[in-house]
Scaffold this motif. Structure first.
Motif, mmCIF file in Angstrom:
data_model
loop_
_atom_site.group_PDB
_atom_site.id
_atom_site.type_symbol
_atom_site.label_atom_id
_atom_site.label_comp_id
_atom_site.label_asym_id
_atom_site.label_seq_id
_atom_site.Cartn_x
_atom_site.Cartn_y
_atom_site.Cartn_z
ATOM 1 N N ASP A 420 -17.639 58.508 -1.441
ATOM 2 C CA ASP A 420 -18.076 58.866 -2.486
ATOM 3 C C ASP A 420 -17.790 57.961 -3.560
ATOM 4 O OD1 ASP A 420 -19.314 61.008 -1.370
ATOM 5 O OD2 ASP A 420 -17.699 62.405 -1.204
ATOM 6 N N ALA A 421 -16.589 57.397 -3.655
ATOM 7 C CA ALA A 421 -16.039 56.509 -4.553
ATOM 8 C C ALA A 421 -16.776 55.227 -4.566
ATOM 9 C CB ALA A 421 -14.371 56.459 -4.683
ATOM 10 N N CYS A 422 -17.556 54.822 -3.619
ATOM 11 C CA CYS A 422 -18.305 53.649 -3.697
ATOM 12 C C CYS A 422 -17.400 52.542 -3.951
ATOM 13 C CB CYS A 422 -19.151 53.484 -4.971
ATOM 14 S SG CYS A 422 -20.875 54.827 -4.677
ATOM 15 N N ILE A 423 -16.240 52.579 -2.949
ATOM 16 C CA ILE A 423 -15.243 51.337 -2.909
ATOM 17 C C ILE A 423 -16.209 50.464 -1.728
ATOM 18 C CG2 ILE A 423 -13.105 50.676 -2.094
ATOM 19 C CD1 ILE A 423 -11.961 53.222 -3.003
ATOM 20 N N PHE A 424 -16.312 49.297 -2.057
ATOM 21 C CA PHE A 424 -16.928 48.280 -1.161
ATOM 22 C C PHE A 424 -15.871 47.212 -0.964
ATOM 23 C CE2 PHE A 424 -17.823 46.946 -5.464
ATOM 24 C CZ PHE A 424 -17.317 45.395 -5.482
ATOM 25 N N VAL A 425 -16.191 46.372 0.056
ATOM 26 C CA VAL A 425 -15.591 45.277 0.542
ATOM 27 C C VAL A 425 -16.296 44.011 0.806
ATOM 28 C CG1 VAL A 425 -13.829 44.565 2.446
ATOM 29 C CG2 VAL A 425 -13.894 46.820 2.000
ATOM 30 N N THR A 426 -15.978 42.786 0.227
ATOM 31 C CA THR A 426 -16.379 41.674 0.593
ATOM 32 C C THR A 426 -15.871 41.049 1.867
ATOM 33 O OG1 THR A 426 -14.895 40.409 -0.564
ATOM 34 C CG2 THR A 426 -17.070 41.150 -1.948
ATOM 35 N N PHE A 427 -16.443 40.992 2.933
ATOM 36 C CA PHE A 427 -15.990 40.665 4.184
ATOM 37 C C PHE A 427 -16.629 39.380 4.784
ATOM 38 C CE2 PHE A 427 -14.531 42.952 8.292
ATOM 39 C CZ PHE A 427 -13.386 42.749 8.135
ATOM 40 N N PHE A 428 -15.914 38.686 5.641
ATOM 41 C CA PHE A 428 -16.349 37.358 6.316
ATOM 42 C C PHE A 428 -15.592 37.558 7.750
ATOM 43 C CE2 PHE A 428 -16.278 33.377 8.274
ATOM 44 C CZ PHE A 428 -17.397 32.590 7.808
ATOM 45 N N ILE A 429 -16.565 37.584 8.937
ATOM 46 C CA ILE A 429 -16.066 37.467 10.170
ATOM 47 C C ILE A 429 -16.750 36.354 11.060
ATOM 48 C CG2 ILE A 429 -16.332 38.901 12.235
ATOM 49 C CD1 ILE A 429 -16.750 41.559 10.787
ATOM 50 N N GLY A 430 -15.708 35.645 11.616
ATOM 51 C CA GLY A 430 -16.110 34.615 12.508
ATOM 52 C C GLY A 430 -15.659 34.731 13.931
ATOM 53 N N VAL A 431 -16.401 34.039 14.945
ATOM 54 C CA VAL A 431 -15.885 34.123 16.309
ATOM 55 C C VAL A 431 -16.257 32.724 16.759
ATOM 56 C CG1 VAL A 431 -16.566 34.952 18.626
ATOM 57 C CG2 VAL A 431 -16.663 36.525 16.605
ATOM 58 N N LEU A 432 -15.200 31.889 16.915
ATOM 59 C CA LEU A 432 -15.021 30.576 17.383
ATOM 60 C C LEU A 432 -14.972 30.352 18.808
ATOM 61 C CD1 LEU A 432 -15.063 27.674 16.713
ATOM 62 C CD2 LEU A 432 -12.693 27.646 16.257
ATOM 63 N N ASP A 433 -15.829 29.935 19.785
ATOM 64 C CA ASP A 433 -15.725 29.686 21.079
ATOM 65 C C ASP A 433 -14.843 28.537 21.053
ATOM 66 O OD1 ASP A 433 -16.761 30.219 23.718
ATOM 67 O OD2 ASP A 433 -17.110 28.137 23.716
ATOM 68 N N LEU A 434 -13.590 28.472 21.822
ATOM 69 C CA LEU A 434 -12.789 27.475 21.855
ATOM 70 C C LEU A 434 -13.024 26.359 22.500
ATOM 71 C CD1 LEU A 434 -9.471 29.605 21.581
ATOM 72 C CD2 LEU A 434 -10.801 28.723 19.660
ATOM 73 N N PRO A 435 -13.788 26.480 23.833
ATOM 74 C CA PRO A 435 -14.113 25.303 24.416
ATOM 75 C C PRO A 435 -15.116 24.468 23.880
ATOM 76 C CG PRO A 435 -14.018 27.348 25.945
ATOM 77 C CD PRO A 435 -13.945 27.702 24.444
ATOM 78 N N THR A 436 -16.021 25.127 23.289
ATOM 79 C CA THR A 436 -17.327 24.454 22.643
ATOM 80 C C THR A 436 -17.158 24.109 21.128
ATOM 81 O OG1 THR A 436 -18.644 26.325 22.541
ATOM 82 C CG2 THR A 436 -18.545 25.559 24.311
ATOM 83 N N GLY A 437 -16.410 24.763 20.623
ATOM 84 C CA GLY A 437 -16.387 24.863 18.877
ATOM 85 C C GLY A 437 -17.478 25.348 18.417
ATOM 86 N N ARG A 438 -18.284 26.179 18.991
ATOM 87 C CA ARG A 438 -19.193 27.055 18.566
ATOM 88 C C ARG A 438 -18.965 27.952 17.794
ATOM 89 N NH1 ARG A 438 -23.365 31.012 21.990
ATOM 90 N NH2 ARG A 438 -24.825 31.410 20.437
ATOM 91 N N LEU A 439 -19.198 28.127 16.255
ATOM 92 C CA LEU A 439 -18.712 29.046 15.585
ATOM 93 C C LEU A 439 -19.617 30.024 15.026
ATOM 94 C CD1 LEU A 439 -16.707 30.480 13.600
ATOM 95 C CD2 LEU A 439 -17.374 28.653 11.901
ATOM 96 N N ARG A 440 -19.793 31.212 15.407
ATOM 97 C CA ARG A 440 -20.768 32.113 14.925
ATOM 98 C C ARG A 440 -20.199 32.980 13.679
ATOM 99 N NH1 ARG A 440 -22.669 35.111 20.080
ATOM 100 N NH2 ARG A 440 -20.489 34.602 20.742
ATOM 101 N N TYR A 441 -20.681 33.429 12.829
ATOM 102 C CA TYR A 441 -20.137 34.050 11.771
ATOM 103 C C TYR A 441 -20.995 35.012 10.914
ATOM 104 C CZ TYR A 441 -22.145 30.182 9.151
ATOM 105 O OH TYR A 441 -23.407 29.439 8.605
ATOM 106 N N CYS A 442 -20.489 36.010 10.117
ATOM 107 C CA CYS A 442 -21.268 36.791 9.347
ATOM 108 C C CYS A 442 -20.740 37.039 7.821
ATOM 109 C CB CYS A 442 -21.687 38.316 10.096
ATOM 110 S SG CYS A 442 -22.731 39.460 9.071
#
Length: 700
Positions: A420-442
């Motif tokens: 109800d207080a409308c507290i929000f969060v700026t957020f960054f999530i990443g998943v790095l595949d260690l063998p290939t270096g493929r980085l997926r993020y949101c």
């Protein structure tokens, strides 16, 4: 004279009232402190025991899978002791004549000696008949976990121990053995003696049967034992006296779990109130001497002093609670540094107040680095509470999900409930595949990370979605980029860009880029320290206005040099399993893998291959499954590739082996078996193909 005597009596009465009021205040304060102290001790002891209980419970399933291989039990007990510092010794005790070729009794046992080595032996004998001992009989009788009464193990551990045992069943549900773990009692003695509120405080840990586990065996212990025996399962507080009439306050708390242990804490009233008594005696005579002069002042000041006392007490209480909250918040964060074969990470969080609303987290699962950074709107305690919730949600939802957009979606939906207080969060999530270096993020409205490579800087191309916590119907998308070897990812919150000097001038993104470019060759810790020093030099004497959080990830993938590579292509036909069995057996023989380990590896890899054959392609569709096995002499890597529908077996929740077969959901046992037998398991969808990689260390 009458006036002086009357005033003196009034002063004495006032002094007595103040004394007993102060005594009550001290008593209540001590009660709260001791309760907090007891809770901390309880959590410390309970966590230590829970580690052993979970380990033994899980190991009972491993034992049940290998009941046809008695020699493997030595490896199981050795592994249990080796991988669990809290465990002194471990054994598997079988019902009489379960292995008739070996003998009536069979007790593989491993123990950690004083020099750190692990000794493994067959412990049972006619003189050491474990079938008459509590660690064997009690778990069978209870049909579940059981902590034994303390005893001196003169055969195996050769010291005072207590043992936790769990029954093992065969595939027909019959109890055929008990898995036991011994823990020494010296650690419990150290825990009980640490951090006492007062020097004369006496602490004890006893069993429900009255056996002393920690503390000194004295008259006070026996006095306390009489009080708690009738109330074993409850937390309590009672006033007691010793033989000389000295008063004590006793607190007791059950340890719980599978134990019947009780934690006891006894305080001496004389020590608790000693300073108050000294102050009273010291001040009484000077106060009486200045009675007439000070009477009026005291009368006028007493009301103000009471208000001041309450204000100071409230201020002290708030300060104490904020300090505890700060410690709890810091404990939720991961260790600031993580060094791995493929990645080097360093993080830092400096709150602007006692507690803050920034967060970061990172951990490695299935050869993937999961990380996040966020900034809660607002500051102080409300932001800190939201931070703790977001951190917990990230951990919970990323435990069985590899897609950062799906993780962000779940975190947002839960965060919007009741906001109800409308507290929000700026957020960054990443998943790095260690063998290939493929980085997926949101990215949910957070500052885009910066990539450093060979002295050059570039911003991650991040679409700024709506921050978390505002609207529950937001659809988050996943993005992808490739991290090159020896590149560095720099993440930060706006507390860095918006740091202000005394003239309210902002530090800004341009200064960040210049500092990073000038120090791009440094390792993560040194790079973070260089940025921090630059910010402090810029800010100068100005007060910190916002939480300052940074996270540095240096990607250094380890190259796998294969000395042996064998490949087999199978059709998605269950009859192909026989061909695979011959293939994997031949490969393991070429690698000279020890027979017991080879058997387990065949079991794990075959389980994974059968899973792919069964589920990779829709019914009626023909396809191929490629199995490539590689070794560099130290590790064995198995890569299973198919072109079927996308399916991530690592995202399947583990089967809850604590439930009965009737209550347990179908599925999950296969991946649980593979996880138990392999060191790492990694899934990636690459160019329309499912790629499942299993890694097992062959040495060390």
């Amino acid at each position: 004279m009458s006036l002086i005597i009357g005033a003196a009596l009034l002063l004495e009465l006032t002094s007595a009232v103040l004394y007993y009021s102060a005594q009550n205040i001290i008593h209540n304060t001590v009660d709260r402190l001791v309760e907090r102290e007891m809770n901390a001790l309880f959590l410390c002891i309970r966590n230590q025991l829970a580690k052993v209980e979970v380990t033994v419970d899980n190991m009972s399933w491993v034992v049940s899978d290998g009941l046809d291989e008695p020699e493997w039990m030595f490896s199981i007990t050795h592994r249990l002791v080796e991988n669990n510092p809290a465990v002194l010794g471990a054994t598997v005790t079988f019902i009489p004549n379960y292995f008739p070729k070996i003998g009536r009794l069979y007790e593989p046992y491993s123990v950690r000696r004083a020099d750190g080595s692990i000794e493994t032996m067959q412990l049972s004998s006619e003189e050491h008949d474990y079938t008459q001992m509590e660690f064997f009989t009690a778990p069978i009788a209870k049909n579940g976990g059981h902590w034994c009464e303390p005893y001196f193990d003169n055969k195996g551990a050769r010291e005072m121990v207590t043992t936790y045992g769990v029954p093992v069943r065969d595939n027909k549900g019959k109890i055929v053995a008990v898995v036991d773990a011994d823990i020494a009692l010296d650690w419990l003695e150290e825990v009980v003696e640490e951090g006492k509120l007062y020097k004369a405080t006496q602490r004890f840990v006893v069993t429900g049967k009255g056996h002393l586990l920690a503390g000194k065996d004295n008259a006070m212990f026996h006095k306390a034992l009489q009080q708690v025996r009738a109330d074993v399962d409850s937390t309590g507080y009672v006033a007691i006296e010793d033989e000389q009439g000295e008063k004590y306050h006793m607190f007791y708390h059950p340890v719980g779990g599978h134990t019947n242990w009780i934690l006891i804490n006894i305080l001496n009233d004389n020590e608790v109130f000693s300073k108050l008594s000294i102050i009273r005696r010291t001040l009484l005579l000077p106060v009486l001497a200045g009675l007439i002069l000070m009477g009026f002042i005291v009368w006028r000041s007493s009301r103000n002093l009471e208000r001041l006392r309450k204000a100071n007490a409230e201020k002290e209480r708030i300060g104490s609670e904020l300090h505890v909250a700060s410690q709890i918040q810091q404990s939720m964060l991961p260790p600031s540094h993580l060094q791995h074969d493929d990645v080097n990470i360093y993080g830092s969080l400096v709150p602007a107040r006692e507690v803050g609303g920034d967060l970061y987290d990172f951990y490695i699962r299935d050869e993937k680095l999961f990380f996040c950074i966020g900034d809660v709107s607002g500051k102080g305690a409300p932001a800190a509470m939201v931070m703790s919730v977001i951190h917990s949600l990230f951990r919970a939802f990323s435990a069985h999900e590899n897609n950062p957009a799906h993780i962000m979606q779940s975190v947002n939906e839960v965060s919007c409930e009741g906001n109800d207080a409308c507290i929000f969060v700026t957020f960054f999530i990443g998943v790095l595949d260690l063998p290939t270096g493929r980085l997926r993020y949101c990215d949910a409205g957070h500052d885009a990370p910066i990539i450093l490579k060979d002295g050059k800087l570039s911003n991650v191309d991040a679409l700024p979605h709506i921050p978390v916590g505002l609207f529950d119907d937001v659809k988050y998308g996943v993005q992808e980029t490739q991290l090159e070897p020896d590149s560095t990812l720099f993440l930060y919150t706006d507390g860095l860009t918006e740091a202000k000097d005394i003239k309210h001038k902002l530090y800004g993104l341009e200064r960040i880029q210049k500092t990073l470019a000038a120090n791009s060759q440094l390792q993560p810790q040194q790079l973070l320290e260089a940025v921090t020093a630059s910010v402090h030099a810029f800010v100068g004497e100005a007060q910190q206005s916002d939480d300052l959080t940074m996270l540095v990830i240096h990607y250094t993938p380890k190259r796998y040099e294969s000395t042996l590579t064998e490949t087999l292509v199978l059709k998605n036909d269950v009859h192909e399993v026989a061909k695979f069995s011959i293939f994997i057996k031949s490969v393991l023989e070429k690698m000279n893998v020890e027979k017991s380990l080879a058997r387990r590896l065949r079991l794990a890899i075959e389980e994974a291959v059968v899973n792919v054959i069964d589920y990779a392609y829709p019914a009626g569709q023909t396809g191929e499954v490629e199995v490539r096995v590689m070794s560099d002499g130290e590790t064995m890597k198995t890569v299973i590739t198919d072109s079927g529908v996308a399916f991530d077996p690592t995202a399947k929740e583990k089967a809850d082996t604590s439930l009965s077969a009737e209550d347990r959901q179908i599925g999950g046992l296969g991946i649980l078996l593979v996880r138990e037998l392999m060191d790492t398991i990694n899934y990636e969808r690459i160019d329309g193909q499912n790629v499942l990689t299993l890694i097992k260390k062959l040495k060390g």
